[in-house]
Write a protein that holds these residues in place. Structure first.
Motif, short mmCIF file in Angstrom:
data_model
loop_
_atom_site.label_atom_id
_atom_site.label_comp_id
_atom_site.label_asym_id
_atom_site.label_seq_id
_atom_site.Cartn_x
_atom_site.Cartn_y
_atom_site.Cartn_z
N UNK A 91 70.96 105.91 31.14
CA UNK A 91 69.52 105.88 31.41
C UNK A 91 69.25 106.43 32.81
N UNK A 92 68.29 107.36 32.93
CA UNK A 92 67.93 107.95 34.22
C UNK A 92 66.41 107.92 34.37
N UNK A 93 65.93 107.31 35.45
CA UNK A 93 64.50 107.30 35.74
C UNK A 93 64.21 108.40 36.75
N UNK A 99 61.74 117.21 43.08
CA UNK A 99 62.02 118.58 42.69
C UNK A 99 62.91 118.58 41.45
N UNK A 100 63.02 119.73 40.82
CA UNK A 100 63.91 119.85 39.67
C UNK A 100 65.37 119.70 40.09
N UNK A 101 65.68 120.16 41.29
CA UNK A 101 67.05 119.96 41.78
C UNK A 101 67.36 118.47 41.91
N UNK A 102 66.43 117.70 42.47
CA UNK A 102 66.68 116.26 42.64
C UNK A 102 66.75 115.57 41.28
N UNK A 103 65.99 116.05 40.29
CA UNK A 103 66.06 115.46 38.95
C UNK A 103 67.44 115.69 38.34
N UNK A 104 67.93 116.92 38.45
CA UNK A 104 69.26 117.23 37.93
C UNK A 104 70.32 116.42 38.67
N UNK A 105 70.16 116.28 39.98
CA UNK A 105 71.12 115.52 40.78
C UNK A 105 71.12 114.05 40.41
N UNK A 106 69.95 113.52 40.04
CA UNK A 106 69.87 112.12 39.63
C UNK A 106 70.63 111.92 38.31
N UNK A 107 70.52 112.88 37.42
CA UNK A 107 71.29 112.82 36.17
C UNK A 107 72.78 112.86 36.48
N UNK A 108 73.17 113.78 37.35
CA UNK A 108 74.58 113.90 37.73
C UNK A 108 75.10 112.60 38.36
N UNK A 110 74.05 109.51 37.81
CA UNK A 110 74.25 108.46 36.80
C UNK A 110 75.51 108.70 35.98
N UNK A 111 75.88 109.96 35.81
CA UNK A 111 77.08 110.29 35.02
C UNK A 111 78.37 110.17 35.82
N UNK A 112 78.28 110.43 37.14
CA UNK A 112 79.52 110.54 37.92
C UNK A 112 79.60 109.59 39.12
N UNK A 113 78.44 109.05 39.54
CA UNK A 113 78.44 108.22 40.74
C UNK A 113 78.40 109.05 42.01
N UNK A 114 78.22 110.36 41.90
CA UNK A 114 78.18 111.25 43.05
C UNK A 114 76.93 112.11 43.01
N UNK A 124 75.22 124.55 40.44
CA UNK A 124 76.31 123.64 40.78
C UNK A 124 76.12 122.25 40.19
N UNK A 125 74.87 121.77 40.19
CA UNK A 125 74.61 120.44 39.64
C UNK A 125 74.86 120.43 38.13
N UNK A 126 74.40 121.46 37.43
CA UNK A 126 74.64 121.51 35.98
C UNK A 126 76.13 121.63 35.67
N UNK A 127 76.84 122.37 36.48
CA UNK A 127 78.29 122.45 36.29
C UNK A 127 78.91 121.06 36.41
N UNK A 128 78.43 120.27 37.40
CA UNK A 128 78.92 118.91 37.55
C UNK A 128 78.55 118.02 36.37
N UNK A 129 77.35 118.20 35.84
CA UNK A 129 76.92 117.42 34.68
C UNK A 129 77.83 117.69 33.48
N UNK A 130 78.11 118.97 33.21
CA UNK A 130 78.97 119.28 32.07
C UNK A 130 80.39 118.77 32.28
N UNK A 131 80.90 118.88 33.50
CA UNK A 131 82.25 118.37 33.78
C UNK A 131 82.31 116.86 33.57
N UNK A 132 81.27 116.15 34.01
CA UNK A 132 81.24 114.69 33.84
C UNK A 132 81.17 114.31 32.37
N UNK A 133 80.36 115.03 31.61
CA UNK A 133 80.19 114.69 30.19
C UNK A 133 81.45 114.95 29.37
N UNK A 134 82.31 115.84 29.85
CA UNK A 134 83.58 116.07 29.14
C UNK A 134 84.45 114.83 29.11
N UNK A 135 84.23 113.93 30.07
CA UNK A 135 85.02 112.69 30.14
C UNK A 135 84.39 111.56 29.33
#
Length: 408
Positions: A91-93, A99-108, A110-114, A124-135
């Motif tokens: 869950x992400x509020x 900004x859209x960057x901060x929204x993506x970073x908030x998702x990242x 919640x998925x990774x703790x970073x 870069x943020x989307x790359x981190x999101x996909x890497x986190x979701x692989x786990x």
């Protein structure tokens, strides 16, 4: 005793009507979800799709504030995930994201703790999101709340942001099974202005949470009012009156809980041994004003600007309503308004439609004889509230802050 001793003694409850006031906290999680059985069934049906190797790419969950969207969705998803190893729910509020960057970073986060630094950019943020979701497990449900607060910024566009999240190559290349559930008020189309490509992508499934009726508010409030107040403190006629007014005015459980809490405080301050209809009436107007002011402060800039034009004409010191579209246009093109605030009549008509959809104004067509037929416009609330909100809007509005930041 010190001065503070006197202060705390004088302000301590003397003979309070409450036994557990916290039960009426509108932000507290209830023990169980009530009056949302059909929505729970819809959500559970979508989740059970994983047994057939399918989850909808998107589920749009929308409805007015205070109708149980977030608590119901989170509760159903959490309980399903607790019983199903192959699915995870996050869950992400996004309400505080500017900004859209901060929204993506908030998702990242919640998925990774970073979080990523600004140098990483959205790529870069989307790359981190996909890497986190692989786990993550085979399936992931991502609950994005308050998405109607996402706004344009100078670097990225909401349409591109959502397309990458829902259909991005990074996700497809990794074979990630992601279902994005979008929770919002009924302002999504108003605020995001997404292109047709993204709107089509986001239209897989929809779950609507309508305003609560009287019976539903009784089911929600009755057990909480019984726990919050001592026996006999809320007579049946007062309870029925409060429920009836809350359903008629708002259909919002959070406002209804606040109303009964404030009415109980009023009764205690007056030294009464029970909540009366008068205690409720005193707080109905306050609740109306507070919630309307919150809505006004959260409006996009152009929508608030049009409201100032609707409420700006005065006669004898009194705000004059109704007004016409031409009058709104005329008001907004006075010399004291900066040129960058100028809006065409066509734009104003579009914004008026949005404001009517939000329930902030009502319009009707009236014959003016030789002048023809004209649209009449007036607010559905006390027009002075717009004037009262102007100072706070200038300092608190997230939309105006974004405009200023972009200009800088």
């Amino acid at each position: 005793m010190t001065d503070y001793d006197d202060l705390f003694t004088e302000t301590a409850p003397d003979d309070s009507l409450f036994t557990a006031k916290g039960v009426l906290d509108p932000l507290a999680d209830p023990e169980e979800v009530r009056a949302r059985e059909s929505q729970e069934r819809e959500l559970a049906t979508h989740l059970n799709g994983i047994h057939d190797e399918y989850l909808p790419p998107t589920v749009s969950i929308h409805g007015p504030p205070g109708t149980g969207k977030t608590i119901t969705t989170r509760r159903v998803c959490r309980e399903f995930a607790a019983r199903t190893e192959s699915i995870a729910v996050e869950y992400v509020n996004l309400k505080e994201c500017r900004t859209l960057f901060s929204a993506a970073n908030e998702i990242y986060y919640e998925l990774s703790g970073e979080k990523k630094g600004a140098y990483a950019g959205l790529d870069g943020v989307f790359e981190g999101i996909w890497n986190a979701l692989e786990e993550y497990p085979e399936w992931t449900v991502l609950l994005l709340d308050e998405i109607d607060h996402i706004q344009q910024d100078t670097n990225y566009d909401p349409s591109d942001f959502f397309y990458r999240l829902l259909r991005g190559e990074g996700k497809l290349a990794r074979g990630i099974n992601l279902s994005v559930w979008l929770l919002s008020n009924e302002l999504l189309e108003v605020d995001l202005r997404l292109d047709s490509r993204v709107e089509s992508t986001m239209s897989d499934e929809t779950v609507f949470f309508p305003p609560y009726g009287e019976e539903e508010l009784v089911a929600i409030l009755e057990p909480r009012v019984e726990r919050a107040f001592r026996d006999g403190a809320v007579p049946e006629d007062a309870f029925e009156y409060g429920i009836r007014e809350a359903a008629r005015r708002w259909g919002d459980a959070r406002k209804a809980l606040t109303l009964f809490r404030q009415a109980g405080e009023t009764a205690s301050e007056r030294g009464l041994d029970e909540v009366t209809k008068d205690c409720l009436e005193v707080n109905l107007e306050t609740t109306d004003r507070d919630t309307t002011m919150e809505t006004l402060l959260d409006l996009p800039f152009n929508h608030f600007l049009v409201l100032t034009g609707i409420t700006g004409w005065k006669r004898g010191g009194e705000i004059r309503q109704p007004v016409t579209t031409a009058k709104v246009h005329e008001f907004l093109h006075q010399d004291e308004y900066p040129e960058e605030f100028s809006l065409s009549e066509r734009t104003i008509r579009t914004l008026l439609t949005d404001l009517e959809t939000m329930g902030l104004i009502e319009t009707w067509i009236e014959s003016k004889g030789r002048e023809g037929r004209q649209k009449q416009i007036e607010t559905t609330f006390e027009p002075q509230w717009v004037q009262d909100a102007m100072t706070d809007y200038a300092t608190e509005s997230t939309y105006l802050k974004a405009i200023v930041a972009n200009e800088e």
